[in-house]
Design a protein around this motif. Structure first.
Motif, PDB file in Angstrom:
ATOM      1  N   MET A 118      44.415  51.274  43.615  1.00 44.15           N
ATOM      2  CA  MET A 118      44.630  50.684  44.836  1.00 44.15           C
ATOM      3  C   MET A 118      43.730  49.780  45.761  1.00 44.15           C
ATOM      4  SD  MET A 118      47.363  53.310  46.412  1.00 44.15           S
ATOM      5  CE  MET A 118      48.737  53.967  45.887  1.00 44.15           C
ATOM      6  N   ASN A 119      42.412  50.192  45.288  1.00 45.22           N
ATOM      7  CA  ASN A 119      40.980  50.099  45.976  1.00 45.22           C
ATOM      8  C   ASN A 119      40.716  48.405  46.082  1.00 45.22           C
ATOM      9  OD1 ASN A 119      39.534  51.208  47.979  1.00 45.22           O
ATOM     10  ND2 ASN A 119      37.677  50.702  47.027  1.00 45.22           N
ATOM     11  N   ASP A 120      41.489  47.689  44.793  1.00 42.94           N
ATOM     12  CA  ASP A 120      40.835  46.084  44.580  1.00 42.94           C
ATOM     13  C   ASP A 120      41.873  44.937  43.870  1.00 42.94           C
ATOM     14  OD1 ASP A 120      39.073  44.383  43.768  1.00 42.94           O
ATOM     15  OD2 ASP A 120      38.092  45.281  42.078  1.00 42.94           O
ATOM     16  N   THR A 121      41.888  44.262  45.072  1.00 46.93           N
ATOM     17  CA  THR A 121      43.069  43.356  44.764  1.00 46.93           C
ATOM     18  C   THR A 121      42.300  42.291  44.192  1.00 46.93           C
ATOM     19  OG1 THR A 121      43.959  43.805  47.498  1.00 46.93           O
ATOM     20  CG2 THR A 121      43.629  41.481  45.862  1.00 46.93           C
ATOM     21  N   ASN A 122      43.832  41.590  42.908  1.00 48.76           N
ATOM     22  CA  ASN A 122      43.192  40.787  42.481  1.00 48.76           C
ATOM     23  C   ASN A 122      43.593  39.550  43.105  1.00 48.76           C
ATOM     24  OD1 ASN A 122      44.137  39.043  39.580  1.00 48.76           O
ATOM     25  ND2 ASN A 122      45.032  39.981  38.686  1.00 48.76           N
ATOM     26  N   GLY A 123      41.807  38.848  42.980  1.00 42.89           N
ATOM     27  CA  GLY A 123      41.522  38.092  43.470  1.00 42.89           C
ATOM     28  C   GLY A 123      42.665  36.515  42.996  1.00 42.89           C
ATOM     29  N   GLY A 124      42.356  36.556  41.777  1.00 43.93           N
ATOM     30  CA  GLY A 124      42.655  34.807  41.115  1.00 43.93           C
ATOM     31  C   GLY A 124      44.474  34.716  41.876  1.00 43.93           C
ATOM     32  N   LEU A 125      45.113  35.994  41.509  1.00 40.01           N
ATOM     33  CA  LEU A 125      46.335  36.554  41.862  1.00 40.01           C
ATOM     34  C   LEU A 125      46.960  35.675  42.911  1.00 40.01           C
ATOM     35  CD1 LEU A 125      49.294  36.575  40.609  1.00 40.01           C
ATOM     36  CD2 LEU A 125      48.809  39.693  40.802  1.00 40.01           C
ATOM     37  N   TYR A 126      45.805  37.192  44.164  1.00 37.96           N
ATOM     38  CA  TYR A 126      46.110  36.333  45.414  1.00 37.96           C
ATOM     39  C   TYR A 126      45.944  34.908  45.636  1.00 37.96           C
ATOM     40  CZ  TYR A 126      44.893  36.179  50.771  1.00 37.96           C
ATOM     41  OH  TYR A 126      44.969  35.951  51.758  1.00 37.96           O
ATOM     42  N   MET A 127      45.041  34.201  45.225  1.00 39.18           N
ATOM     43  CA  MET A 127      44.935  32.792  46.048  1.00 39.18           C
ATOM     44  C   MET A 127      46.150  31.818  44.968  1.00 39.18           C
ATOM     45  SD  MET A 127      40.274  32.808  45.895  1.00 39.18           S
ATOM     46  CE  MET A 127      40.593  31.061  46.686  1.00 39.18           C
ATOM     47  N   PHE A 205      48.161  26.906  35.061  1.00 38.63           N
ATOM     48  CA  PHE A 205      47.274  26.746  33.468  1.00 38.63           C
ATOM     49  C   PHE A 205      46.143  28.271  34.711  1.00 38.63           C
ATOM     50  CE2 PHE A 205      48.035  22.515  33.888  1.00 38.63           C
ATOM     51  CZ  PHE A 205      48.397  21.930  32.667  1.00 38.63           C
ATOM     52  N   PHE A 206      46.320  28.028  35.382  1.00 41.99           N
ATOM     53  CA  PHE A 206      45.283  29.467  35.460  1.00 41.99           C
ATOM     54  C   PHE A 206      46.730  30.894  35.472  1.00 41.99           C
ATOM     55  CE2 PHE A 206      42.909  32.758  37.807  1.00 41.99           C
ATOM     56  CZ  PHE A 206      43.716  33.008  38.629  1.00 41.99           C
ATOM     57  N   ALA A 207      47.764  30.833  35.926  1.00 38.90           N
ATOM     58  CA  ALA A 207      48.551  31.905  35.417  1.00 38.90           C
ATOM     59  C   ALA A 207      48.349  32.375  34.015  1.00 38.90           C
ATOM     60  CB  ALA A 207      50.165  31.766  36.341  1.00 38.90           C
ATOM     61  N   PHE A 208      48.663  30.368  33.252  1.00 37.97           N
ATOM     62  CA  PHE A 208      48.692  31.577  31.305  1.00 37.97           C
ATOM     63  C   PHE A 208      47.538  32.183  30.899  1.00 37.97           C
ATOM     64  CE2 PHE A 208      47.592  29.723  27.590  1.00 37.97           C
ATOM     65  CZ  PHE A 208      48.690  30.249  27.225  1.00 37.97           C
ATOM     66  N   ALA A 209      45.681  31.123  31.754  1.00 38.46           N
ATOM     67  CA  ALA A 209      45.220  32.063  31.643  1.00 38.46           C
ATOM     68  C   ALA A 209      44.984  33.494  31.905  1.00 38.46           C
ATOM     69  CB  ALA A 209      43.811  31.173  31.991  1.00 38.46           C
ATOM     70  N   LEU A 210      45.699  32.960  32.740  1.00 38.83           N
ATOM     71  CA  LEU A 210      44.870  35.132  33.147  1.00 38.83           C
ATOM     72  C   LEU A 210      46.225  35.527  32.460  1.00 38.83           C
ATOM     73  CD1 LEU A 210      44.566  36.739  36.013  1.00 38.83           C
ATOM     74  CD2 LEU A 210      46.416  36.643  36.636  1.00 38.83           C
ATOM     75  N   GLY A 211      47.280  35.761  32.628  1.00 37.63           N
ATOM     76  CA  GLY A 211      47.553  36.443  31.527  1.00 37.63           C
ATOM     77  C   GLY A 211      47.244  36.634  29.797  1.00 37.63           C
ATOM     78  N   ALA A 212      46.980  35.235  28.987  1.00 41.66           N
ATOM     79  CA  ALA A 212      46.270  35.604  28.166  1.00 41.66           C
ATOM     80  C   ALA A 212      45.304  36.330  28.543  1.00 41.66           C
ATOM     81  CB  ALA A 212      45.758  33.994  27.534  1.00 41.66           C
ATOM     82  N   GLY A 213      44.438  37.363  29.300  1.00 46.55           N
ATOM     83  CA  GLY A 213      43.715  38.270  29.477  1.00 46.55           C
ATOM     84  C   GLY A 213      44.808  39.832  29.054  1.00 46.55           C
ATOM     85  N   LEU A 214      45.691  39.697  29.445  1.00 40.81           N
ATOM     86  CA  LEU A 214      46.302  40.775  29.113  1.00 40.81           C
ATOM     87  C   LEU A 214      46.958  41.638  28.235  1.00 40.81           C
ATOM     88  CD1 LEU A 214      48.537  40.063  32.605  1.00 40.81           C
ATOM     89  CD2 LEU A 214      46.750  40.955  32.358  1.00 40.81           C
ATOM     90  N   ASN A 215      46.906  42.827  28.243  1.00 42.91           N
ATOM     91  CA  ASN A 215      48.007  42.777  26.821  1.00 42.91           C
ATOM     92  C   ASN A 215      48.412  43.940  27.216  1.00 42.91           C
ATOM     93  OD1 ASN A 215      48.071  44.648  24.549  1.00 42.91           O
ATOM     94  ND2 ASN A 215      46.539  43.576  23.880  1.00 42.91           N
ATOM     95  N   LEU A 216      49.908  43.708  27.364  1.00 42.73           N
ATOM     96  CA  LEU A 216      51.287  44.353  27.052  1.00 42.73           C
ATOM     97  C   LEU A 216      51.081  45.707  26.732  1.00 42.73           C
ATOM     98  CD1 LEU A 216      54.164  41.749  27.453  1.00 42.73           C
ATOM     99  CD2 LEU A 216      52.712  42.248  29.107  1.00 42.73           C
ATOM    100  N   GLN A 217      50.302  46.185  25.529  1.00 47.49           N
ATOM    101  CA  GLN A 217      49.971  47.864  24.989  1.00 47.49           C
ATOM    102  C   GLN A 217      49.557  48.052  25.984  1.00 47.49           C
ATOM    103  OE1 GLN A 217      48.118  46.536  21.249  1.00 47.49           O
ATOM    104  NE2 GLN A 217      50.232  46.518  20.537  1.00 47.49           N
TER     105      GLN A 217
END
Length: 316
Positions: A118-127, A205-217
């Motif tokens: 809860m403490n830390d906001t995803n800054g890239g997503l916010y911006m 483009f930023f959203a795709f790169a951000l998603g590519a850093g996530l693993n749905l597993q």
């Protein structure tokens, strides 16, 4: 084919669709960036460079006269997010203590996981969301909100304040591209016009790169509890942030955009345990839960924000 119009029919589609595509690619082909390398690998792992350019371009649209607004907005969201994490953490501590729940549906849940999520906001997503749905000045508010990054405020919330270093260089580096953009845009109107055109183009483009850093597993590993914790972060912090945003003259869009969990929050449990060994036993489960929250909130927050933006007429 009407690809663009089809994507835009989805609330926040220009961010959600590329993000999900990136997450699916990384989940199914985790070695893709190394296999292909070159420009493909750079795109799959390049969220920070793309975001840096996004900051410069977005900064160019912000007038220096908006600085008081940025301080007020950023300070309000920062204090609200941290305060909610502290309050929820203190309440949870009465039932869980320093350990974690050992059995039942909430087995593995700990105060460390709750506060870190809860403490830390995803800054890239916010911006990115502010670039699409908010005021240009709202983007600059993250320069204040970035103070919540890392384990320091989580440690304060857990009662171990002063055990973490606070790297001012990292904070300066986080806001420097935005400041450079602001300077360029305020010195030259033609530069402002030139750079501002790139803002909406960079979002997918930023959203795709951000998603590519996530693993749905990670969602699977944390199970239902991880999903529930992620939903709780959006609901609990989202309601509080929306209320405070509106209380300070906003329309709630900025507040909802901040109701997420930052990617670096997954490393907070280990950092906390390094400072206080009492939390070491909860690190594995807490890390999995927070990682799940990162993914769940990255998917839910754009959807909720886009829905609210449409409701209040903030969709451009």
């Amino acid at each position: 084919m009407k690809i663009k119009s089809s994507i835009e029919r989805i609330p926040g589609g220009m961010m959600i669709v590329p993000l999900l595509i990136g997450a699916i690619v990384n989940t199914l082909f985790p070695a893709a960036s190394k296999t292909f390398g070159s420009f493909t690998g750079a795109l799959l792992t390049g969220s920070l460079p793309i975001l840096a350019v996004f900051y410069v371009c977005m900064g160019s649209t912000i007038d220096f006269k908006a600085t008081p607004y940025i301080l007020k907005k950023g300070g309000t969201l920062l204090i609200t997010k941290v305060a909610i994490a502290m309050i929820v953490g203190l309440i949870a501590a009465q039932f869980i203590g320093e350990g974690m729940i050992e059995s039942g549906l909430f087995a593995g849940l700990s105060v460390v996981a709750i506060v870190a999520a809860m403490n830390d906001t995803n800054g890239g997503l916010y911006m990115a969301l502010m670039g699409q749905f908010g005021k240009k000045e709202d983007v600059g508010a993250y320069s204040i909100m970035s103070l919540e990054s890392g384990p320091f405020l989580t440690m304060i919330s857990l009662g171990v304040a002063g055990l973490a270093a606070f790297p001012w260089q990292t904070l300066v580096g986080a806001i420097l591209p935005l400041v450079v953009g602001m300077i360029l845009g305020n010195l030259d109107k033609e530069m402002r016009e030139f750079l501002s055109k790139a803002v909406p183009v960079l979002v997918p483009f930023f959203a795709f790169a951000l998603g590519a850093g996530l693993n749905l597993q990670n969602v699977w590993k944390a199970g239902l509890l991880g999903v529930l914790l992620g939903i709780s972060v959006v609901v609990i912090t989202g309601i509080a942030l929306l209320f405070m945003d509106k209380l300070t003259g906003g329309n709630g869009v900025a507040g909802l955009s901040a109701a997420s969990t930052a990617g670096n929050a997954a490393g907070v449990p280990a950092a906390v345990a390094a400072a206080n060994a009492a939390y070491a036993p909860v690190v594995p489960t807490a890390t999995a839960l927070v990682a799940s929250c990162v993914i769940v909130t990255a998917i839910l927050v754009p959807i909720v924000t886009a829905w609210w933006a449409k409701r209040v007429g903030a969709v451009r």
